[in-house]
Scaffold this active site. Structure first.
Site, mmCIF file in Angstrom:
data_model
loop_
_atom_site.group_PDB
_atom_site.id
_atom_site.type_symbol
_atom_site.label_atom_id
_atom_site.label_comp_id
_atom_site.label_asym_id
_atom_site.label_seq_id
_atom_site.Cartn_x
_atom_site.Cartn_y
_atom_site.Cartn_z
ATOM 1 N N LYS A 188 29.624 27.384 -8.925
ATOM 2 C CA LYS A 188 28.690 26.548 -9.679
ATOM 3 C C LYS A 188 27.855 27.405 -10.650
ATOM 4 O O LYS A 188 28.011 28.627 -10.685
ATOM 5 C CB LYS A 188 27.810 25.759 -8.713
ATOM 6 C CG LYS A 188 28.624 24.790 -7.823
ATOM 7 C CD LYS A 188 29.174 23.610 -8.603
ATOM 8 C CE LYS A 188 30.318 22.849 -7.957
ATOM 9 N NZ LYS A 188 30.144 22.297 -6.635
HETATM 10 C C1 LIG Z 1 30.630 21.283 -5.566
HETATM 11 C C2 LIG Z 1 30.343 19.830 -5.520
HETATM 12 C C3 LIG Z 1 29.719 19.208 -4.430
HETATM 13 C C4 LIG Z 1 29.499 19.903 -3.125
HETATM 14 O O1 LIG Z 1 28.745 21.055 -3.237
HETATM 15 P P1 LIG Z 1 28.689 22.030 -1.964
HETATM 16 O O2 LIG Z 1 27.464 22.865 -2.247
HETATM 17 O O3 LIG Z 1 29.952 22.831 -1.989
HETATM 18 O O4 LIG Z 1 28.546 21.209 -0.750
HETATM 19 C C5 LIG Z 1 29.378 17.888 -4.521
HETATM 20 N N1 LIG Z 1 29.651 17.167 -5.624
HETATM 21 C C6 LIG Z 1 30.265 17.709 -6.689
HETATM 22 C C7 LIG Z 1 30.529 16.853 -7.881
HETATM 23 C C8 LIG Z 1 30.653 19.049 -6.656
HETATM 24 O O5 LIG Z 1 31.299 19.575 -7.705
#
Ligand SMILES: *Cc1c(COP(=O)(O)O)cnc(C)c1O
Length: 389
Positions: A188
């Site tokens: 991210k």
């Molecule tokens: C990455 C992601 C999540 C989950 O994030 P985590 O921190 O890995 O639990 C939820 N929604 C979207 C759209 C994502 O891309």
């Protein structure tokens, strides 16, 4: 092609300050939730620039979304509306609560949830809407909030892609929804390895999320071991979860957060270069914010093949991989996955825009550790795939 020649689809940018802060945490003896997690929450509120907000650090965005739905009272018999064009985490948390997911189509111009589709999906059982700021481009939150107010629905924003994103000059996290949840997963826009942040202005939601984040204990570990009275006492008020963020992870977050604006500038630069380099190709460039002054977080750079393209999506992917370039597809829509398809008897025809986008989309590498030469390598490889060198 050797392993060293492969350009990964995504890489985190971890600097010496992050490393030193993690080492400091390890030496401090306090490795679970403690002073650094607390400071990360305070810094996050400061970053968002709104003192009426509370930030609650969690060990993933999935955990944060689950806590949010629990706190707003989602349960069996309820329906929650979200986009089919998302990662399964957005929807699975609804099922954790025993409620049902109602998937709707996207607006092909933005690839975000279509407010008109939301309104059409509302039933007497609908309790909440979960918009996802896909790729880092804000959802039309005026449209979503107007529907929510009209029908008395809660709104939980999945902002996993949206740090930092603005809607009409307001930073995502400071809008009028009930809860916003960010992700610090490895790929991210900032990362703590695994981690997330839940943000809300609602005192009752914040209080409930803090309790449920750590076993339903009425005070968290930090309070328990540092408060004046009485340090050993706590009460269990609910069967809570184990969703706290460690200080080891928060140590990373403290420094990643300071770099978030700089990261966004570099991501935008790369997106701009791709836009220019592919302008003459049969490609639909990623949508831009409707208001020119708004920020796009550029978590993803998603191109779609236009009707004029002489190659298909899989051929483009194969060609890029053959050149040693990592790419991905965001997402295989939920309506195509066996669990969601079977549970709700879904057909692609119910989601024509998501389906069409999926069949034609590729996510190109876009991250701050890419050098200009890396970017040009992607440009060259994409142009080559179209026979346009
Ligand atoms: C990455 C992601 C999540 C989950 O994030 P985590 O921190 O890995 O639990 C939820 N929604 C979207 C759209 C994502 O891309």
């Amino acid at each position: 092609m050797s392993q060293a020649d492969f350009l990964p689809f995504a890489l985190p940018e971890i600097g010496e300050e992050e490393i030193a802060e993690v080492v400091d945490t390890l030496r401090s003896g306090w490795v679970t939730t403690g002073p650094k997690a607390r400071r990360f929450e305070q810094d996050f509120v400061q970053f968002l620039g709104d003192d009426s907000l509370q930030a609650i650090a969690v060990n993933s965005a999935t955990a944060g979304l689950h806590l949010a739905l629990e706190a707003i009272g989602i349960g069996p018999g309820d329906e929650v509306i979200t986009t089919t064009h998302t990662f399964t985490a957005t929807a699975e948390v609804v099922r954790y609560m025993g409620a049902d997911v109602v998937l709707v189509d996207i607006d092909p111009a933005t690839l975000n949830i279509d407010p008109k589709a939301i309104e059409a999906a509302i039933t007497p059982k609908t309790k909440a809407i979960m918009p996802v700021h896909y790729a880092g481009l804000s959802v039309d939150m005026d449209g979503v909030m107007a529907i929510a107010r009209k029908h008395g629905l809660k709104v939980v924003e999945d902002a996993a892609h949206a740090l930092p994103t603005t809607f009409k000059q307001q930073t995502i996290g400071t809008l009028q929804s009930d809860v916003t949840v960010f992700s610090f997963y490895a790929n991210k826009t900032i990362t703590t390895g695994e981690g997330g942040m839940l943000v809300t202005r609602d005192e009752a939601i914040a209080a409930r999320c803090k309790v449920m984040r750590l076993h339903g204990i009425s005070r968290d570990a930090f309070d328990r071991f540092t408060a004046k009275v009485p340090s050993w006492y706590y009460e269990i008020v609910a069967p809570g979860f184990k969703y706290n963020l460690t200080d080891i992870a928060a140590a990373l977050g403290l420094h990643q957060l300071r770099r978030v604006r700089g990261f966004q500038v570099r991501r935008e630069q790369i997106a701009q270069r791709y836009d220019e380099a592919f302008a003459d190709l049969p490609i639909i460039a990623p949508p831009r914010p409707e208001n020119a002054g708004d920020l796009h977080a550029w978590h993803l750079y998603v191109v779609r093949l236009s009707d004029a393209a002489q190659i298909n999506r899989d051929q483009l992917i194969d060609s890029l991989f053959a050149d040693g370039i990592g790419v991905s597809v965001h997402y295989i829509p939920l309506h195509l996955h066996p669990y969601w398809k079977d549970r709700y008897k879904l057909q692609p025809e119910q989601f024509p825009h998501s389906q069409r986008a999926y069949e034609r989309m590729v996510s190109l590498p876009l991250y701050t550790k890419m050098t200009d030469a890396d970017v040009e390598r992607v440009v060259t490889s994409v142009r080559k795939a179209f026979g346009a060198l």
